[in-house]
Design a protein around this motif. Structure first.
Motif, PDB file in Angstrom:
ATOM      1  N   GLN A  57       1.139  -0.923   0.156  1.00 17.91           N
ATOM      2  CA  GLN A  57       0.237  -0.089   0.175  1.00 17.91           C
ATOM      3  C   GLN A  57       0.482   1.486   0.040  1.00 17.91           C
ATOM      4  O   GLN A  57       0.490   2.030   0.341  1.00 17.91           O
ATOM      5  N   CYS A  69      -9.110  10.756  -0.910  1.00 14.02           N
ATOM      6  CA  CYS A  69     -10.459   9.937   0.162  1.00 14.02           C
ATOM      7  C   CYS A  69     -11.223  11.243  -1.600  1.00 14.02           C
ATOM      8  O   CYS A  69     -11.154  12.181  -1.259  1.00 14.02           O
ATOM      9  N   TYR A 102     -21.865  18.369   9.391  1.00 16.57           N
ATOM     10  CA  TYR A 102     -21.864  17.475   8.699  1.00 16.57           C
ATOM     11  C   TYR A 102     -22.353  17.954   7.161  1.00 16.57           C
ATOM     12  O   TYR A 102     -22.326  19.331   6.727  1.00 16.57           O
ATOM     13  N   GLN A 103     -21.418  17.014   5.767  1.00 14.62           N
ATOM     14  CA  GLN A 103     -21.576  17.716   4.709  1.00 14.62           C
ATOM     15  C   GLN A 103     -22.199  16.797   4.218  1.00 14.62           C
ATOM     16  O   GLN A 103     -22.345  16.192   3.305  1.00 14.62           O
ATOM     17  N   ARG A 144     -25.407  15.644   1.353  1.00 12.35           N
ATOM     18  CA  ARG A 144     -24.885  15.475  -0.051  1.00 12.35           C
ATOM     19  C   ARG A 144     -26.461  15.894  -0.259  1.00 12.35           C
ATOM     20  O   ARG A 144     -27.802  16.189   0.105  1.00 12.35           O
ATOM     21  N   ARG A 159     -23.417   7.915   8.654  1.00 13.05           N
ATOM     22  CA  ARG A 159     -22.341   8.727   8.221  1.00 13.05           C
ATOM     23  C   ARG A 159     -21.731   9.754   9.053  1.00 13.05           C
ATOM     24  O   ARG A 159     -20.869   9.821   9.273  1.00 13.05           O
ATOM     25  N   TYR A 160     -22.445   9.581  10.014  1.00 13.86           N
ATOM     26  CA  TYR A 160     -22.403  10.597  10.862  1.00 13.86           C
ATOM     27  C   TYR A 160     -22.307  10.456  12.420  1.00 13.86           C
ATOM     28  O   TYR A 160     -23.003   9.165  13.185  1.00 13.86           O
TER      29      TYR A 160
END
Lengths: 261, 261
Positions: free
Chosen positions: A163, A171, A218-219, A221, B217-218
């Motif tokens: 790796q 990412c 939070y990101q 979406r 996800r959080y």
């Protein structure tokens, strides 16, 4: 472009191994990580049936092509760079690499050189004489018990080599909701919160701010914004339906308790 | 100051393991890297003599303190952050971390949260149902044969966690909601979604899974779980109030449209 170790130029060399199953387990680890060759040097007990059973089908190719040498110098003769592994530190043992440092160094090294990573016997590791044949030593750091299972040590080294990248792969972050989408969502949340009396009309900001603080961490979406807005609309529809049901029951003169959903 | 993972807050959880020797070998790897706890959940065959033989003396303490649970939810109940390991990718499997990325993230996470790293059975790994209990998934990259020996996979993960270091000051992560708190929240969400017909009774899972994927996800905190549950209760109260208003209007012979706001 991100560069990697040429794993086909890397060999795992197991010296003076006691237990056939450890050769098989090491072979499986090496195959998992794409190591090009497996060599055993002066094995104490080489029972191929036991080796192959533990190697599983995935490593059978590597085991069948395995080179068996009677001495360590013979095993290492054809290599351009030899790395010895050791659990013991201090004294004359010039450990100069962590596995990650080693892996980074082997990226340019392996492009035109054959590299051997050498492991000693299960019970006492490589001797000082064995280490004389190595260009450098590597030690796998441990919390307290420094003696690793042989095949697990092989796995850690192969994993680090496989790796290693000159540049870490970035990412992936998918498209997030834009500011407009977020503000429209907050507006709809505010209306819905007011409607269901989760916030009061005089001072609507307190709980709304809490929700905002919560969600802004939070990101989010775009499709998650849609989920939240869809829920708001569903709550409004639910209230309307409850009202209609109540009205019908009231008109029929039987305003019994609301049915539960 | 260089920060590390608090390994005493990390547990390795082995679910549905077939082979006692793999538990022992995993225990040895965990002990080598200073992991705080070992838990086995629903083991197929738990022969402690075989486990201890492979664990060696170095891991005997970890094995003797090992917790044995009959179900996975029981094993994971007390953890604040749960990482599932998977060899299979694609589909709904939202792998979002390499072992190294995960390790970097767990440095701040582990300071006040109990972290479980979960491994499935040797032959087929974790099921999608098992993965529902995880906050994130990690995959050990391989060259071709993606199926690792269980204990070797445990070793790679433990090694990455143990040797992770960061120099940059990391953001503080407060205590997160534990699995129990989350499951109670999902239960209340499910009831509320059903009540407002956001999900239908015959196939409640589709939209619930979406909400679960979204929320998992959080890093939900305990008080955020309270906010979500408070909103659920408020929606229920809102429906009751709408029904009463409708009933009153219906009884008075004037079931006009529901007032907004």
């Amino acid at each position: 472009m991100c560069q990697k170790i040429r794993m086909e130029n890397v060999a795992i060399v197991l010296h003076d191994t006691r237990i056939p199953e450890n050769i098989g387990a090491a072979a499986r680890a090496a195959a998992n990580m794409g190591v090009g060759q497996l060599i055993v040097s002066a094995p104490r007990h080489l029972d191929m049936e036991r080796v192959l059973k533990v190697a599983t089908h995935s490593a059978s190719g590597l085991v069948k092509a395995m080179k068996v040498c009677s001495t360590l110098p013979e095993a290492l003769g054809g290599f351009n760079w030899i790395v010895g592994t050791t659990a013991r530190l201090g004294g004359t043992r010039r450990v100069n690499s962590s596995p990650a440092d080693l892996a980074a160094k082997l990226i340019p090294m392996s492009s035109e050189n054959r590299v051997a990573v050498l492991f000693g016997p299960e019970d006492r590791g490589l001797t000082n004489e064995d280490l004389q044949l190595c260009h450098e030593l590597v030690n796998i750091p441990t919390a307290g018990f420094s003696s690793l299972n042989l095949a697990q040590a092989v796995m850690v080294m192969c994993y680090e080599l496989f790796q290693a990248r000159t540049r870490a792969p970035e990412c992936h972050i998918p498209r997030l909701a834009c500011r407009h989408e977020l503000e429209n969502m907050y507006e709809e949340l505010k209306e819905t919160f007011a409607r269901i009396h989760y916030i009061n009309h005089e001072n609507p900001e307190h709980r709304l701010d809490k929700a905002r603080n919560f969600l802004s961490r939070y990101q989010l979406r775009a499709r998650e914004v849609s989920i939240i807005r869809g829920l708001c609309r569903q709550v409004v529809r639910y209230g309307s339906q409850c009202y209609k049901d109540g009205a019908a029951a009231g008109a029929a003169g039987s305003p019994k308790n609301q049915e539960t959903g």
